[in-house]
Scaffold this motif. Sequence first.
Motif, PDB file in Angstrom:
ATOM      1  N   UNK A 119       0.884  -1.165   0.000  1.00  0.00           N
ATOM      2  CA  UNK A 119       0.000   0.000   0.000  1.00  0.00           C
ATOM      3  C   UNK A 119       0.921   1.215   0.000  1.00  0.00           C
ATOM      4  N   UNK A 120       1.070   1.861  -1.123  1.00  0.00           N
ATOM      5  CA  UNK A 120       1.989   2.999  -1.163  1.00  0.00           C
ATOM      6  C   UNK A 120       1.280   4.273  -1.625  1.00  0.00           C
ATOM      7  N   UNK A 121       2.076   5.343  -1.675  1.00  0.00           N
ATOM      8  CA  UNK A 121       1.543   6.647  -2.042  1.00  0.00           C
ATOM      9  C   UNK A 121       0.961   6.641  -3.447  1.00  0.00           C
ATOM     10  N   UNK A 122       1.629   5.896  -4.331  1.00  0.00           N
ATOM     11  CA  UNK A 122       1.167   5.848  -5.722  1.00  0.00           C
ATOM     12  C   UNK A 122      -0.253   5.290  -5.805  1.00  0.00           C
ATOM     13  N   UNK A 123      -0.477   4.188  -5.094  1.00  0.00           N
ATOM     14  CA  UNK A 123      -1.800   3.544  -5.115  1.00  0.00           C
ATOM     15  C   UNK A 123      -2.871   4.504  -4.601  1.00  0.00           C
ATOM     16  N   UNK A 124      -2.579   5.125  -3.459  1.00  0.00           N
ATOM     17  CA  UNK A 124      -3.594   5.958  -2.802  1.00  0.00           C
ATOM     18  C   UNK A 124      -3.807   7.270  -3.557  1.00  0.00           C
ATOM     19  N   UNK A 125      -2.717   7.979  -3.878  1.00  0.00           N
ATOM     20  CA  UNK A 125      -2.865   9.268  -4.563  1.00  0.00           C
ATOM     21  C   UNK A 125      -3.437   9.087  -5.968  1.00  0.00           C
ATOM     22  N   UNK A 126      -2.972   8.044  -6.659  1.00  0.00           N
ATOM     23  CA  UNK A 126      -3.501   7.762  -8.001  1.00  0.00           C
ATOM     24  C   UNK A 126      -5.000   7.515  -7.949  1.00  0.00           C
ATOM     25  N   UNK A 185      -6.946   9.209 -16.738  1.00  0.00           N
ATOM     26  CA  UNK A 185      -5.838   8.485 -17.382  1.00  0.00           C
ATOM     27  C   UNK A 185      -4.625   8.397 -16.483  1.00  0.00           C
ATOM     28  N   UNK A 186      -4.199   9.533 -15.941  1.00  0.00           N
ATOM     29  CA  UNK A 186      -3.005   9.564 -15.083  1.00  0.00           C
ATOM     30  C   UNK A 186      -3.290   8.836 -13.762  1.00  0.00           C
ATOM     31  N   UNK A 187      -4.434   9.138 -13.162  1.00  0.00           N
ATOM     32  CA  UNK A 187      -4.776   8.572 -11.846  1.00  0.00           C
ATOM     33  C   UNK A 187      -4.885   7.057 -11.857  1.00  0.00           C
ATOM     34  N   UNK A 188      -5.562   6.512 -12.868  1.00  0.00           N
ATOM     35  CA  UNK A 188      -5.737   5.051 -12.892  1.00  0.00           C
ATOM     36  C   UNK A 188      -4.416   4.337 -13.124  1.00  0.00           C
ATOM     37  N   UNK A 189      -3.499   4.968 -13.859  1.00  0.00           N
ATOM     38  CA  UNK A 189      -2.213   4.306 -14.096  1.00  0.00           C
ATOM     39  C   UNK A 189      -1.352   4.351 -12.838  1.00  0.00           C
ATOM     40  N   UNK A 190      -1.322   5.491 -12.152  1.00  0.00           N
ATOM     41  CA  UNK A 190      -0.562   5.550 -10.887  1.00  0.00           C
ATOM     42  C   UNK A 190      -1.185   4.639  -9.843  1.00  0.00           C
ATOM     43  N   UNK A 191      -2.509   4.594  -9.833  1.00  0.00           N
ATOM     44  CA  UNK A 191      -3.209   3.778  -8.842  1.00  0.00           C
ATOM     45  C   UNK A 191      -3.342   2.313  -9.252  1.00  0.00           C
ATOM     46  N   UNK A 192      -2.812   1.972 -10.423  1.00  0.00           N
ATOM     47  CA  UNK A 192      -2.810   0.584 -10.941  1.00  0.00           C
ATOM     48  C   UNK A 192      -4.205  -0.010 -11.100  1.00  0.00           C
TER      49      UNK A 192
END
Lengths: 147, 136
Positions: free
Chosen positions: A80-87, B85-92
Amino acid sequence: MVNIIALVSGLIFGLGLILAGMANPAKVLAFLDIAGAWDPSLALVMTGAIVVGSLAFAVARKCNRSYLGLPMNLSTSRVIDKRLVLGSLAFGIGWGMAGICPGPALVLLGSGSVKGTVFVAAMLLGMGIFEILERTRSINFRKRGQS
Amino acid sequence: MVGTDGGALIGMAVALLVLFNARIAGISGIVGGLFGMQKGDMNWRVAFIAGLVAAPLVWQLFASLPAVRIDGSYAVMAIAGLVVGIGTRYGSGCTSGHGVCGLSRGSLRSIIATLAFMGTGLATVYVIRHVFNFWI
Protein backbone atom coordinates in the motif's frame (compact mmCIF):
# COMPACT_ATOMS: atom_id res chain seq x y z
CA MET A 1 -7.68 -18.43 -29.25
CA VAL A 2 -6.42 -16.02 -26.59
CA ASN A 3 -7.45 -13.12 -28.81
CA ILE A 4 -10.91 -14.55 -29.49
CA ILE A 5 -11.50 -14.99 -25.75
CA ALA A 6 -10.32 -11.42 -25.17
CA LEU A 7 -12.64 -10.11 -27.89
CA VAL A 8 -15.65 -11.99 -26.50
CA SER A 9 -14.81 -10.94 -22.93
CA GLY A 10 -14.57 -7.28 -23.99
CA LEU A 11 -17.87 -7.56 -25.83
CA ILE A 12 -19.71 -9.17 -22.88
CA PHE A 13 -18.16 -6.58 -20.55
CA GLY A 14 -19.44 -3.77 -22.76
CA LEU A 15 -22.93 -5.26 -23.09
CA GLY A 16 -23.01 -5.61 -19.29
CA LEU A 17 -22.08 -1.94 -18.86
CA ILE A 18 -24.85 -0.87 -21.26
CA LEU A 19 -27.47 -3.15 -19.65
CA ALA A 20 -26.51 -1.93 -16.18
CA GLY A 21 -26.74 1.74 -17.14
CA MET A 22 -23.06 2.30 -16.33
CA ALA A 23 -22.51 3.67 -19.84
CA ASN A 24 -24.80 6.61 -19.02
CA PRO A 25 -22.73 9.28 -17.21
CA ALA A 26 -25.85 11.02 -15.83
CA LYS A 27 -26.80 7.78 -14.04
CA VAL A 28 -23.29 7.30 -12.66
CA LEU A 29 -23.31 10.86 -11.31
CA ALA A 30 -26.75 10.24 -9.76
CA PHE A 31 -25.19 7.23 -7.99
CA LEU A 32 -22.36 9.41 -6.67
CA ASP A 33 -24.76 12.17 -5.59
CA ILE A 34 -25.78 10.83 -2.18
CA ALA A 35 -26.90 14.26 -0.98
CA GLY A 36 -29.17 14.79 -3.99
CA ALA A 37 -31.68 12.52 -5.73
CA TRP A 38 -29.56 9.49 -4.98
CA ASP A 39 -29.84 6.56 -7.39
CA PRO A 40 -28.33 3.58 -5.55
CA SER A 41 -28.95 1.09 -8.38
CA LEU A 42 -25.32 0.99 -9.51
CA ALA A 43 -24.41 -0.63 -6.19
CA LEU A 44 -26.37 -3.63 -7.51
CA VAL A 45 -24.15 -3.69 -10.59
CA MET A 46 -21.03 -3.91 -8.45
CA THR A 47 -22.65 -6.57 -6.27
CA GLY A 48 -23.71 -8.68 -9.26
CA ALA A 49 -20.26 -8.42 -10.82
CA ILE A 50 -18.47 -9.24 -7.57
CA VAL A 51 -20.66 -12.29 -6.84
CA VAL A 52 -19.86 -13.83 -10.22
CA GLY A 53 -16.27 -12.54 -10.17
CA SER A 54 -15.47 -14.01 -6.77
CA LEU A 55 -16.62 -17.46 -7.94
CA ALA A 56 -14.28 -17.14 -10.92
CA PHE A 57 -11.31 -16.07 -8.80
CA ALA A 58 -12.01 -18.85 -6.29
CA VAL A 59 -11.64 -21.34 -9.16
CA ALA A 60 -8.64 -19.49 -10.64
CA ARG A 61 -6.83 -19.56 -7.30
CA LYS A 62 -6.85 -23.36 -7.35
CA CYS A 63 -5.39 -23.57 -10.86
CA ASN A 64 -1.72 -23.34 -11.78
CA ARG A 65 -2.68 -22.83 -15.38
CA SER A 66 -5.62 -21.32 -17.23
CA TYR A 67 -7.91 -23.42 -19.45
CA LEU A 68 -5.71 -22.36 -22.37
CA GLY A 69 -2.58 -23.53 -20.53
CA LEU A 70 -1.28 -20.09 -19.56
CA PRO A 71 0.47 -19.71 -16.19
CA MET A 72 -1.95 -18.30 -13.60
CA ASN A 73 0.41 -15.82 -11.97
CA LEU A 74 -1.96 -13.06 -10.97
CA SER A 75 -0.57 -10.06 -9.12
CA THR A 76 0.11 -10.76 -5.47
CA SER A 77 1.49 -7.33 -4.55
CA ARG A 78 0.41 -6.26 -1.09
CA VAL A 79 2.18 -2.93 -1.04
CA ILE A 80 0.00 0.00 0.00
CA ASP A 81 1.99 3.00 -1.16
CA LYS A 82 1.54 6.65 -2.04
CA ARG A 83 1.17 5.85 -5.72
CA LEU A 84 -1.80 3.54 -5.11
CA VAL A 85 -3.59 5.96 -2.80
CA LEU A 86 -2.86 9.27 -4.56
CA GLY A 87 -3.50 7.76 -8.00
CA SER A 88 -6.86 6.37 -6.87
CA LEU A 89 -7.82 9.64 -5.15
CA ALA A 90 -7.08 11.51 -8.39
CA PHE A 91 -9.04 8.98 -10.45
CA GLY A 92 -12.07 9.53 -8.23
CA ILE A 93 -11.95 13.29 -8.86
CA GLY A 94 -12.01 12.77 -12.63
CA TRP A 95 -14.74 10.16 -12.27
CA GLY A 96 -16.83 12.54 -10.17
CA MET A 97 -16.39 15.40 -12.66
CA ALA A 98 -17.56 13.53 -15.75
CA GLY A 99 -19.31 10.41 -14.43
CA ILE A 100 -17.11 8.37 -16.75
CA CYS A 101 -14.50 5.72 -15.92
CA PRO A 102 -12.33 3.85 -18.46
CA GLY A 103 -14.72 1.00 -19.42
CA PRO A 104 -17.81 3.14 -20.06
CA ALA A 105 -15.55 5.67 -21.84
CA LEU A 106 -14.72 3.05 -24.49
CA VAL A 107 -18.39 2.05 -24.80
CA LEU A 108 -19.30 5.74 -25.32
CA LEU A 109 -16.58 5.92 -27.98
CA GLY A 110 -18.19 2.97 -29.77
CA SER A 111 -21.64 4.53 -29.58
CA GLY A 112 -20.33 7.58 -31.42
CA SER A 113 -20.58 10.06 -28.56
CA VAL A 114 -18.40 13.09 -29.33
CA LYS A 115 -17.95 13.99 -25.65
CA GLY A 116 -17.08 10.37 -24.94
CA THR A 117 -14.47 10.51 -27.68
CA VAL A 118 -12.94 13.68 -26.22
CA PHE A 119 -12.80 11.92 -22.83
CA VAL A 120 -11.08 8.86 -24.33
CA ALA A 121 -8.54 11.00 -26.21
CA ALA A 122 -7.68 12.89 -23.00
CA MET A 123 -7.52 9.63 -21.04
CA LEU A 124 -5.06 8.14 -23.55
CA LEU A 125 -3.01 11.32 -23.33
CA GLY A 126 -2.96 10.98 -19.54
CA MET A 127 -1.84 7.36 -19.81
CA GLY A 128 0.85 8.41 -22.29
CA ILE A 129 2.08 11.11 -19.88
CA PHE A 130 2.27 8.48 -17.12
CA GLU A 131 4.31 6.22 -19.42
CA ILE A 132 6.78 9.00 -20.25
CA LEU A 133 7.16 10.00 -16.58
CA GLU A 134 7.71 6.36 -15.61
CA ARG A 135 10.39 5.84 -18.25
CA THR A 136 12.17 9.05 -17.30
CA ARG A 137 12.06 7.96 -13.70
CA SER A 138 13.54 4.53 -14.44
CA ILE A 139 16.31 6.07 -16.60
CA ASN A 140 17.22 8.50 -13.80
CA PHE A 141 17.10 5.65 -11.34
CA ARG A 142 19.54 3.63 -13.43
CA LYS A 143 21.84 6.63 -13.90
CA ARG A 144 21.98 7.15 -10.15
CA GLY A 145 22.68 3.47 -9.65
CA GLN A 146 25.71 3.63 -11.94
CA SER A 147 27.37 6.69 -10.45
CA MET B 1 -33.20 -6.56 -11.91
CA VAL B 2 -31.34 -4.83 -14.71
CA GLY B 3 -28.54 -3.74 -12.38
CA THR B 4 -27.65 -7.19 -11.13
CA ASP B 5 -28.10 -8.66 -14.63
CA GLY B 6 -25.68 -6.14 -16.09
CA GLY B 7 -23.34 -6.77 -13.18
CA ALA B 8 -23.54 -10.54 -13.71
CA LEU B 9 -22.59 -10.05 -17.37
CA ILE B 10 -19.58 -7.99 -16.30
CA GLY B 11 -18.70 -10.78 -13.85
CA MET B 12 -18.93 -13.33 -16.66
CA ALA B 13 -16.55 -11.28 -18.79
CA VAL B 14 -14.14 -11.16 -15.83
CA ALA B 15 -14.49 -14.96 -15.39
CA LEU B 16 -13.82 -15.66 -19.05
CA LEU B 17 -10.66 -13.55 -19.12
CA VAL B 18 -9.15 -14.94 -15.93
CA LEU B 19 -10.06 -18.62 -16.41
CA PHE B 20 -8.98 -18.85 -20.07
CA ASN B 21 -6.37 -16.11 -20.48
CA ALA B 22 -5.12 -15.79 -16.88
CA ARG B 23 -5.67 -12.04 -17.14
CA ILE B 24 -7.41 -9.48 -14.94
CA ALA B 25 -10.22 -7.59 -16.69
CA GLY B 26 -9.06 -4.16 -15.56
CA ILE B 27 -9.79 -1.69 -18.33
CA SER B 28 -7.20 0.94 -17.42
CA GLY B 29 -4.51 -1.75 -17.14
CA ILE B 30 -5.47 -3.35 -20.46
CA VAL B 31 -5.46 0.01 -22.27
CA GLY B 32 -2.41 1.39 -20.44
CA GLY B 33 -0.46 -1.78 -21.20
CA LEU B 34 -0.61 -0.88 -24.89
CA PHE B 35 1.89 1.90 -24.22
CA GLY B 36 4.46 -0.70 -23.13
CA MET B 37 4.66 -1.79 -26.80
CA GLN B 38 5.75 -5.26 -25.75
CA LYS B 39 5.75 -7.74 -28.60
CA GLY B 40 3.32 -10.60 -28.01
CA ASP B 41 1.42 -8.62 -25.37
CA MET B 42 -0.48 -6.32 -27.71
CA ASN B 43 -2.99 -8.38 -29.69
CA TRP B 44 -5.16 -9.63 -26.82
CA ARG B 45 -5.35 -6.06 -25.48
CA VAL B 46 -6.46 -4.72 -28.86
CA ALA B 47 -8.98 -7.59 -29.17
CA PHE B 48 -10.49 -6.89 -25.74
CA ILE B 49 -10.75 -3.15 -26.43
CA ALA B 50 -12.29 -3.87 -29.85
CA GLY B 51 -14.96 -6.02 -28.16
CA LEU B 52 -15.71 -3.27 -25.64
CA VAL B 53 -15.94 -0.56 -28.31
CA ALA B 54 -18.07 -2.83 -30.52
CA ALA B 55 -20.54 -3.57 -27.72
CA PRO B 56 -22.92 -0.66 -28.50
CA LEU B 57 -22.84 -1.60 -32.20
CA VAL B 58 -23.72 -5.24 -31.43
CA TRP B 59 -26.42 -4.06 -28.99
CA GLN B 60 -27.99 -1.99 -31.78
CA LEU B 61 -28.42 -5.10 -33.92
CA PHE B 62 -31.03 -6.30 -31.43
CA ALA B 63 -32.38 -3.24 -29.64
CA SER B 64 -32.02 0.52 -29.55
CA LEU B 65 -29.38 1.85 -27.18
CA PRO B 66 -30.62 3.24 -23.88
CA ALA B 67 -30.52 7.03 -23.65
CA VAL B 68 -27.24 8.59 -22.57
CA ARG B 69 -26.87 12.03 -21.04
CA ILE B 70 -23.54 13.80 -20.58
CA ASP B 71 -23.95 17.12 -18.79
CA GLY B 72 -20.28 18.09 -18.60
CA SER B 73 -18.81 20.44 -21.19
CA TYR B 74 -16.05 19.48 -23.62
CA ALA B 75 -13.51 21.17 -21.35
CA VAL B 76 -14.72 19.06 -18.42
CA MET B 77 -14.41 15.91 -20.55
CA ALA B 78 -10.84 16.83 -21.47
CA ILE B 79 -9.76 17.60 -17.89
CA ALA B 80 -11.59 14.64 -16.37
CA GLY B 81 -10.24 12.25 -19.01
CA LEU B 82 -6.69 13.42 -18.39
CA VAL B 83 -7.03 13.02 -14.62
CA VAL B 84 -8.63 9.58 -15.02
CA GLY B 85 -5.84 8.48 -17.38
CA ILE B 86 -3.00 9.56 -15.08
CA GLY B 87 -4.78 8.57 -11.85
CA THR B 88 -5.74 5.05 -12.89
CA ARG B 89 -2.21 4.31 -14.10
CA TYR B 90 -0.56 5.55 -10.89
CA GLY B 91 -3.21 3.78 -8.84
CA SER B 92 -2.81 0.58 -10.94
CA GLY B 93 -6.51 0.23 -11.65
CA CYS B 94 -10.00 1.65 -11.97
CA THR B 95 -13.59 0.63 -11.24
CA SER B 96 -13.10 -2.69 -13.03
CA GLY B 97 -9.58 -3.70 -11.99
CA HIS B 98 -9.87 -2.65 -8.33
CA GLY B 99 -13.63 -2.26 -7.84
CA VAL B 100 -14.75 -5.52 -9.46
CA CYS B 101 -11.74 -7.84 -9.91
CA GLY B 102 -9.79 -6.72 -6.84
CA LEU B 103 -12.78 -6.84 -4.49
CA SER B 104 -13.70 -10.26 -5.94
CA ARG B 105 -10.22 -11.48 -5.00
CA GLY B 106 -10.33 -9.82 -1.59
CA SER B 107 -7.19 -7.80 -2.36
CA LEU B 108 -6.35 -5.30 0.38
CA ARG B 109 -4.73 -2.96 -2.18
CA SER B 110 -7.96 -2.91 -4.17
CA ILE B 111 -10.12 -2.33 -1.10
CA ILE B 112 -7.98 0.72 -0.25
CA ALA B 113 -8.01 1.95 -3.85
CA THR B 114 -11.79 1.51 -4.16
CA LEU B 115 -12.41 3.39 -0.92
CA ALA B 116 -10.11 6.16 -2.18
CA PHE B 117 -11.75 6.68 -5.57
CA MET B 118 -15.28 6.21 -4.24
CA GLY B 119 -14.45 8.78 -1.57
CA THR B 120 -13.16 11.45 -3.94
CA GLY B 121 -15.87 10.58 -6.49
CA LEU B 122 -18.60 11.23 -3.90
CA ALA B 123 -16.79 14.32 -2.60
CA THR B 124 -16.33 15.78 -6.08
CA VAL B 125 -20.01 15.40 -6.96
CA TYR B 126 -20.98 16.83 -3.57
CA VAL B 127 -18.76 19.87 -3.99
CA ILE B 128 -19.88 20.53 -7.56
CA ARG B 129 -23.60 20.09 -6.96
CA HIS B 130 -24.17 21.14 -3.38
CA VAL B 131 -21.35 23.48 -2.34
CA PHE B 132 -20.88 25.52 -5.50
CA ASN B 133 -24.27 24.47 -6.77
CA PHE B 134 -23.45 24.48 -10.45
CA TRP B 135 -23.34 22.11 -13.36
CA ILE B 136 -19.99 21.78 -15.00
